[in-house]
Design a protein around this motif. Structure first.
Motif, PDB file in Angstrom:
ATOM      1  N   THR A  20      25.137   9.187  17.239  1.00 40.57           N
ATOM      2  CA  THR A  20      25.034   9.707  18.594  1.00 40.57           C
ATOM      3  C   THR A  20      24.561  11.152  18.576  1.00 40.57           C
ATOM      4  OG1 THR A  20      26.796   8.231  19.317  1.00 40.57           O
ATOM      5  CG2 THR A  20      26.302  10.114  20.733  1.00 40.57           C
ATOM      6  N   PHE A  23      20.877  11.233  17.763  1.00 42.49           N
ATOM      7  CA  PHE A  23      20.109  10.758  18.907  1.00 42.49           C
ATOM      8  C   PHE A  23      20.012  11.824  19.991  1.00 42.49           C
ATOM      9  CE2 PHE A  23      20.200   8.908  23.134  1.00 42.49           C
ATOM     10  CZ  PHE A  23      18.961   8.292  23.135  1.00 42.49           C
ATOM     11  N   VAL A  66      12.354   6.418  23.865  1.00 45.19           N
ATOM     12  CA  VAL A  66      13.813   6.484  23.773  1.00 45.19           C
ATOM     13  C   VAL A  66      14.460   6.110  25.104  1.00 45.19           C
ATOM     14  CG1 VAL A  66      15.755   8.079  23.485  1.00 45.19           C
ATOM     15  CG2 VAL A  66      13.867   8.110  21.870  1.00 45.19           C
TER      16      VAL A  66
END
Length: 80
Positions: A20, A23, A66
């Motif tokens: 996470t 990202f 994304v």
């Protein structure tokens, strides 16, 4: 949306947190890609400006890939 996975460190599975964080970092990089319009004076400056524009475009495309991927992941998680 994510189940805890990966090795446990101090009672917390850290793989999800790590992924996470990576990202979110990539998402911030994609959004914050600078585009500075500069009039080049020499061929070397023209090449540098062209490379900056290409980099900004690549990050912009990455951002939308994304966003679309996240949207699809959310849809799949609700449909399953």
């Amino acid at each position: 949306w994510m189940e805890p996975r990966g090795p446990v460190f101090y009672g917390t599975p850290w793989l999800g947190l790590l992924l996470t964080g990576i990202f979110v970092s990539l998402l911030i990089l994609a959004v914050a890609a600078p585009v500075r319009p500069v009039k080049p004076r020499t061929p070397a400056e023209a090449e540098e400006v062209r490379e900056e524009v290409e980099t900004a475009t690549a990050f912009g495309v990455f951002f939308w890939i994304v966003v679309i991927g996240l949207f699809i992941a959310v849809l799949i998680s609700y449909l399953i």
